[in-house]
Design an enzyme around this catalytic site. Structure first.
Site, PDB file in Angstrom:
ATOM      1  N   ALA A   1       3.940  52.874  -0.001  1.00  0.00           N
ATOM      2  CA  ALA A   1       5.093  53.766   0.154  1.00  0.00           C
ATOM      3  C   ALA A   1       4.974  54.957  -0.787  1.00  0.00           C
ATOM      4  CB  ALA A   1       6.390  53.012  -0.098  1.00  0.00           C
ATOM      5  N   ASP A   2       4.575  54.716  -2.028  1.00  0.00           N
ATOM      6  CA  ASP A   2       4.373  55.803  -2.980  1.00  0.00           C
ATOM      7  C   ASP A   2       3.266  56.750  -2.518  1.00  0.00           C
ATOM      8  OD1 ASP A   2       6.262  55.457  -4.985  1.00  0.00           O
ATOM      9  OD2 ASP A   2       5.024  54.077  -6.133  1.00  0.00           O
ATOM     10  N   LEU A   3       2.135  56.181  -2.143  1.00  0.00           N
ATOM     11  CA  LEU A   3       0.981  57.012  -1.775  1.00  0.00           C
ATOM     12  C   LEU A   3       1.259  57.846  -0.530  1.00  0.00           C
ATOM     13  CD1 LEU A   3      -1.811  54.387  -2.452  1.00  0.00           C
ATOM     14  CD2 LEU A   3      -1.291  56.403  -3.830  1.00  0.00           C
TER      15      LEU A   3
END
Length: 417
Positions: A177-179
């Site tokens: 999700a962050d990437l």
């Protein structure tokens, strides 16, 4: 190096951890001057997220330079500025007046008290592209919550389709999700920058982990929207393509990923079972899906006696998509790495320490990514940056240092670490 696509673009990076730094690292790779603003004496939280830490010139772990931090902070310079002080906040506003892009991942409204919110900075710099990365967006029922990758993977449905069929939900092995939010942020920034260059009009970009995770459901999300189907966990199986999973072979596991009927017939012929390729139960993709258990069992029986590498050679020759299940060590020992220059190694000038980094994956023929700066230490460039961007002289910089507004990494540390 000439031909940097973002040469001359100034980026003020107020983000930390992963999604924001991942985005600004991409901008830096293509030539943008990215200034990483860090808290004096502390810096980005990920600096402490080890072991492993970089091995320093003395052979000892360099605490504060974790592998995690190194993964997303190359090509940047670090300025240690305490924005909680009036002088520090004023410095950030002055830097923002010079910047083309600002990236931040504070909680919604968290920068307003410092006069560093979008409305305040727009008044100073109308062309500023201001990217805000949060867990749940600037609006909506969850806007006030803090954002975490793990939570976004769960709330965004990703974990409900990840894991073995009879097992519990699993998150991905990296912070997807962050990437992916970092990637969407970068695309959005570049689109907004193009608009700002044409019109002089900046804008705020509101990108969230949960919005991104939902978007990344792709075909699985559409299975619900179009067909009312609630996808579940399938382990390594594909929801609609068969056979497309891992299979046991004589010396381990391998992936067979057959995407169409032609590939299926090629597999059957290569393995001496041409009759399966024309069997009405398996000849078409739709029939293989209906009879998934039966055909997967047959494929498993066919491949089990053979060694993985032998099968790989045969499948490559026959045009059958397949691959090994590599460990991380296997990945970086593969000849692909050298052939594609997937790993770049910095030599830190001050002490000769070797710092590896995984290169930007896109290969641009005219404006390729390049690697100018190894990931900086906290405040390594504070005085240099403020001199360049704002024209501050030594007297002004000394006064800011004495006031606690900025910090410069001491010369002693710079020569010993």
């Amino acid at each position: 190096m000439s031909g940097r696509a973002l040469e001359g673009i100034k980026v003020l990076d107020l983000s930390r951890v992963l999604a924001g730094p991942w985005s600004t690292q991409i901008l830096a790779d293509f030539g943008a001057d990215v200034i990483k603003i860090e808290l004096p004496g502390h810096g980005d939280d990920t600096r402490a997220w080890g072991p492993p830490f970089l091995t320093g010139a003395d052979g000892q772990p360099e605490i504060g330079t974790s592998a995690y931090y190194l993964s997303c902070n190359r090509n940047k310079r670090s300025a240690a500025i305490n924005l909680a002080t009036p002088q520090g906040a004023a410095l950030i506003r002055r830097l923002a007046a010079e910047a083309d892009i600002l990236v931040e991942n504070f909680k919604v409204g968290g920068l307003r008290k410092y006069g560093l919110d979008y409305a305040s900075l727009k008044a100073i710099n109308p062309r500023l592209v201001y990217c805000s990365i949060t867990g749940f967006g600037q609006t909506g029922p969850y806007a006030d919550r803090g954002g975490y990758d793990f939570v976004a993977q769960g709330m965004g449905g990703f974990m409900s389709i990840t894991g073995e069929e009879d097992g519990g939900p699993l998150r991905a092995g990296v912070a997807m999700a962050d990437l992916s939010t970092g990637m969407f942020a970068t695309v959005s920034i570049l689109a907004a920058l193009r608009h700002a260059e044409r019109t002089g009009e900046g804008q705020q970009i509101d990108v969230s982990l949960l919005d991104t995770q939902i978007a990344m459901l792709a075909n699985q999300g559409m299975n619900w929207l179009v067909g009312g189907i609630v996808p579940g966990r399938l382990g390594n199986r594909h929801p609609t393509v068969v056979p497309y999973k891992t299979f046991e072979v004589a010396d381990g596991m391998m992936i067979i990923a057959i995407g169409n009927d032609r590939q299926f017939r090629a597999f059957c012929t290569e393995m001496g079972h041409g009759e399966l390729g024309t069997d009405p139960l398996y000849a078409t993709s739709a029939q293989r899906l209906i009879n998934r258990d039966a055909i997967e069992a047959k494929v498993q029986e066919i491949v089990r006696p053979f060694a993985r590498d032998d099968l790989m050679a045969r499948f490559v020759a026959a045009g059958v998509p397949a691959g090994p299940v590599n460990s991380i060590q296997d990945v970086f020992e593969d000849p692909f790495i050298d052939a594609r220059q997937t790993v770049h190694r910095y030599r830190r000038e001050e002490d000769g320490v070797d710092i590896p980094t995984v290169a930007y994956p896109g290969k641009l023929s005219a404006t390729p990514a390049d690697y100018r700066h190894c990931p900086p230490r906290v405040g390594e460039h504070s005085r240099e940056i403020l001199g360049e961007w704002l024209g501050l002289d030594d007297g002004a910089l000394d006064a800011l240092t004495n006031d606690g507004a900025i910090a410069q990494r001491p010369v002693k540390e710079r020569t010993q670490a």
